[in-house]
Design a protein around this motif. Structure first.
Motif, mmCIF file in Angstrom:
data_model
loop_
_atom_site.group_PDB
_atom_site.id
_atom_site.type_symbol
_atom_site.label_atom_id
_atom_site.label_comp_id
_atom_site.label_asym_id
_atom_site.label_seq_id
_atom_site.Cartn_x
_atom_site.Cartn_y
_atom_site.Cartn_z
ATOM 1 N N GLY A 298 4.379 5.797 -1.235
ATOM 2 C CA GLY A 298 4.932 4.696 -2.017
ATOM 3 C C GLY A 298 4.307 4.537 -3.387
ATOM 4 N N HIS B 56 7.153 1.368 6.922
ATOM 5 C CA HIS B 56 6.044 0.667 6.265
ATOM 6 C C HIS B 56 5.893 -0.779 6.727
ATOM 7 C CE1 HIS B 56 5.685 3.625 2.617
ATOM 8 N NE2 HIS B 56 5.318 4.147 3.767
ATOM 9 N N LEU C 2 3.791 -1.105 10.961
ATOM 10 C CA LEU C 2 2.516 -0.439 11.228
ATOM 11 C C LEU C 2 1.810 -0.991 12.453
ATOM 12 C CD1 LEU C 2 1.673 0.365 7.596
ATOM 13 C CD2 LEU C 2 1.656 2.004 9.473
ATOM 14 N N TYR D 224 -3.125 -2.919 7.792
ATOM 15 C CA TYR D 224 -1.911 -2.097 7.799
ATOM 16 C C TYR D 224 -2.097 -0.752 7.122
ATOM 17 C CZ TYR D 224 0.320 -6.030 9.921
ATOM 18 O OH TYR D 224 0.635 -7.021 10.809
ATOM 19 N N ARG D 225 -2.771 -0.755 5.979
ATOM 20 C CA ARG D 225 -3.041 0.522 5.325
ATOM 21 C C ARG D 225 -3.925 1.391 6.223
ATOM 22 N NH1 ARG D 225 -0.506 2.899 0.805
ATOM 23 N NH2 ARG D 225 0.234 1.225 -0.523
ATOM 24 N N SER E 245 -4.589 6.351 1.877
ATOM 25 C CA SER E 245 -3.378 6.764 2.598
ATOM 26 C C SER E 245 -2.727 7.971 1.933
ATOM 27 C CB SER E 245 -2.384 5.605 2.771
ATOM 28 O OG SER E 245 -2.294 4.800 1.658
ATOM 29 N N GLN F 158 -4.712 2.368 -0.859
ATOM 30 C CA GLN F 158 -3.667 3.180 -1.492
ATOM 31 C C GLN F 158 -4.076 4.652 -1.603
ATOM 32 O OE1 GLN F 158 -4.553 0.147 -2.946
ATOM 33 N NE2 GLN F 158 -2.735 -0.845 -3.773
ATOM 34 N N HIS G 145 5.629 -2.915 -0.999
ATOM 35 C CA HIS G 145 5.870 -3.285 0.402
ATOM 36 C C HIS G 145 4.583 -3.597 1.163
ATOM 37 C CE1 HIS G 145 10.167 -1.411 0.666
ATOM 38 N NE2 HIS G 145 10.098 -2.453 -0.109
ATOM 39 N N PHE G 146 3.447 -3.150 0.640
ATOM 40 C CA PHE G 146 2.177 -3.478 1.296
ATOM 41 C C PHE G 146 1.486 -4.661 0.622
ATOM 42 C CE2 PHE G 146 2.654 1.045 2.463
ATOM 43 C CZ PHE G 146 2.569 0.919 3.840
ATOM 44 N N HIS H 67 12.225 3.844 6.555
ATOM 45 C CA HIS H 67 10.789 4.097 6.686
ATOM 46 C C HIS H 67 10.124 2.999 7.505
ATOM 47 C CE1 HIS H 67 9.527 1.023 3.835
ATOM 48 N NE2 HIS H 67 10.224 1.567 2.855
ATOM 49 N N LEU I 188 -1.836 2.972 8.784
ATOM 50 C CA LEU I 188 -1.080 4.066 8.167
ATOM 51 C C LEU I 188 -1.937 5.330 8.092
ATOM 52 C CD1 LEU I 188 1.600 4.819 6.687
ATOM 53 C CD2 LEU I 188 0.506 4.104 4.562
#
Lengths: 449, 449
Positions: free
Chosen positions: B111, A419, A422, B171-172, B144, B141, B419-420, A417, B175
């Motif tokens: 995720g 993640h 990004l 980053y989110r 996304s 969260q 991971h985030f 993936h 995404l």
């Protein structure tokens, strides 16, 4: 046909042996050569690898049992699913006879296929009484997989991370450190190789070649330590064959036989993993599946390289191996699929490309991200930039069949993936992504692997 | 007992109905109240939600069928696995009679467990002819998850992201944008609410309250748009019950009955998801499973709040709901488990805490990260900071049983991967993480949800 979407193998049916393609090569693999130009024997690798892995490196046995203790760890995330890309098929307007399936390796704790070999390597080293593993990493995919495996087996892990990545890409480093690994910005003053570089250039950004030198030196100088590599070598490809062994059983569940199996190629391990078991299946007359390796046009090892002996690293610390290569001094452009930026390729994959058993194609970065975004919006999963190469080629295979009015079943390996990638997607989304010609000026981001 | 490690439900056995705990509450839920203090009827919610979801919000039916088209999408990542934490058990030195299992929701494309309801909400809105969904998000969260669901169903998604998070946590956002969502830094000049704030303070960092106001206004003013919420509401908890419905079948596969089911609580949806089906099981006399909700000491809604009517948001755009609350103006400290920083709680979870059917406990941030790192090194998976609260409490439950010489089977919900959240782990790894007293000075990072 099946009305299922996801094909999950029962844990009890998980393969218990790796497939060793060396048993079925058209001719035996050319041996690695030492500095003196003579073939090197297993004993010369003993300072770096445990004997079990060295024997796997040269074994001619067709199947090698996976130790029960390795299976115990693998089954925390394996078998990985095979998924029918139903929505992608609809979005592409494919007729009923053209199908796309993907084997999804992003379910591992590292988010890629890398733990399949990291876990096995950690196990054999643990069995051999080793206390510490050293390795190099660029952006950190391999380093994090080995860090996880080290944590699971109680092995210390020391990672030499290319300095420019250490500074610019801290998240993978935080991940490795959370698993307990020690991570150094390479070049370090911990090794002769590192000190030598720093004396000449205290501000050196490092390189993968330097990091390999440091990791190898650190392993050689510590009798309790070994070195671990994440791709290219035969035993690494061997450990990845569980991908294809599972996929064969899952495609049987689906009632479909792939006409073509597609995977991206950097060092070659995820491609070997899904393709070698299908090579065997074809040998056995059970299928006529084509095997398609996909590489970036910025680093077209299989499609534009030479098949000859070359060094595995820039600095010349490794033996020479017969493989497709762009030359060990070739510096690929800074594409975001860092895991595909390798001048050479697995000798096993190379041998089967040379024999015509494996096809290869090269694709551009922008068209890969276009495919990745289309896939993400259809299937939900954000692909790693490396995996996007397989998606591009899989879509192109499906569209070609649609165009030709033929039936075709495509299976590709979604190796991980995205993640952690990004910023690459942001570059694509904002139109700031470019393609690189193979002959383009070497790029400064040479170590993003 | 079983010698398996991972319990994967066959796709054919995936639950086809959600469990609606409203049918089994000790007394009916107190109704939401409008601005005039009178109960609001379903029709007042029609500008925001499709009628199917409004009816689910008030339904007294015990089971509500999951539409086939929703199951089609859910099964791309569901059933999610239940995994026996074998290595964690060994590391904790647990005797054979003390076992830890976890239900892992991090296998979804976002995720976390959030897509379980995002997909259902997108489906019902699509069915109702809606073209666009609006929502608010802090760290991203929920935004996304909704962006993914929107992409899968071909719905436009407009996310109002708190400006300070928009700037600091890109980053989110990348995404969400990759899935095709439009993401605005809130306050915007696209709504009256946003313009009103910007007139007073052009440099406003935004807040979740402002972002909710903007998302609701954007939905109300566009007849083709609705609003979507990621937790708290009854229909959201309903959609998450597939977690517990699956877990019951998987624990049967394992041959174990959990003595305690543990999950973290912010708005309450992942807890409701795993706990409500076990509540039903206990009602049916099939188990005596305890249900343990775990919240942060920095935001101890269930353990230190009052059970009373309160607003769902700071700005007063939402109805009043009867729930445990710290007061709608309470600003929790800036813990890294942003998803648990909510002043109130699901009215359904609150009702069952009030009736004594659910237990609640509060834990500190640092001890949660300690548990998360121990878990990651044993099991390989890096937990989300929210989920680490469940891990802390699950470990404590197991250690208490070991201490007491009792048998105990613990099942917890690992609601997502981390991971985030690697900067949070870096803070822990480098010793820069602190605990916050509930009564501590409100923190500037108030919108990290």
């Amino acid at each position: 046909m099946s009305d299922r979407r996801k094909f999950v193998l029962d844990e009890a049916k998980m393969p218990t042996a790796w497939y060793n393609v060396q048993a079925d090569l058209p001719e035996p693999l050319a041996p690695p050569l030492g500095p003196d130009g003579n073939p090197i024997g297993p004993e010369m690798l003993a300072p770096l690898f445990p004997m079990d892995l060295i024997m796997q490196e040269v074994s001619q046995e067709r199947y090698i049992d996976i130790p029960g203790a390795v299976i115990d760890v693998l089954r925390s995330y394996r078998p990985s699913p095979v998924i029918r890309a139903e929505q992608l098929e609809r979005d592409l307007g494919l007729p009923a006879g053209v199908k796309i399936y993907y084997k999804y390796e992003g379910v591992s704790p590292a988010g890629s296929h890398k733990p399949n070999t990291a876990i096995a390597q950690a196990y054999y080293n643990k069995q051999a009484g080793i206390k510490k593993l050293t390795t190099e990493t660029g952006a950190g995919q391999w380093g994090s997989a080995l860090s996880i495996a080290g944590a699971l087996y109680g092995l210390e892990v020391e990672v030499f991370m290319v300095k420019v990545s250490y500074d610019q890409k801290p998240y993978r480093r935080f991940l490795m450190e959370t698993y307990g690994a020690s991570v150094h910005a390479s070049p370090t003053n911990l090794t002769d190789a590192g000190r030598h570089i720093l004396e000449r250039d205290p501000e050196s950004p490092g390189s993968l070649g330097i990091a390999i030198s440091e990791a190898v030196e650190a392993a050689v100088k510590d009798e309790n330590a070994h070195y671990a590599l994440g791709s290219v070598l035969n035993h690494v490809c061997l450990h990845q064959t569980i991908i294809g062994e599972e996929a064969i059983l899952q495609m049987e569940m689906a009632g479909d036989e792939p006409d073509v199996v597609v995977a991206c190629v950097g060092g070659g391990s995820n491609f070997a993993g899904i393709a070698f078991p299908y090579f065997k299946r074809r040998l056995d007359g059970k299928s006529s599946t084509r095997l398609l390796a996909v590489e970036p046009k910025a680093c077209p090892t299989l499609t534009a390289g030479e098949y000859r002996y070359d060094l595995g690293d820039e600095a010349g610390m490794t033996p020479q191996m017969k493989m497709y290569t762009l030359g060990h001094e070739f510096v690929p452009a800074g594409i975001h699929a860092g895991g595909l930026r390798y001048h050479g390729d697995s000798p096993l994959v190379s041998a089967l490309v040379a024999s015509g058993d494996i096809e290869a194609t090269a694709v551009n970065q922008v068209e890969c991200f276009q495919a990745a975004v289309q896939f993400a919006r259809a299937e939900g999963i954000l692909p790693a930039p490396e995996s996007s190469h397989a998606i591009r080629a899989a879509i192109d295979e499906a569209l070609a069949a649609k165009e030709a009015g033929e039936d075709k079943t495509v299976l590709f390996c979604l190796s991980g993936h995205g993640h952690f990638d990004l910023s690459a997607y942001e570059a694509y989304n904002s139109g700031n992504l470019e393609d690189f010609d193979y002959a383009a000026t070497p790029n400064l981001c040479a170590d993003d692997v």
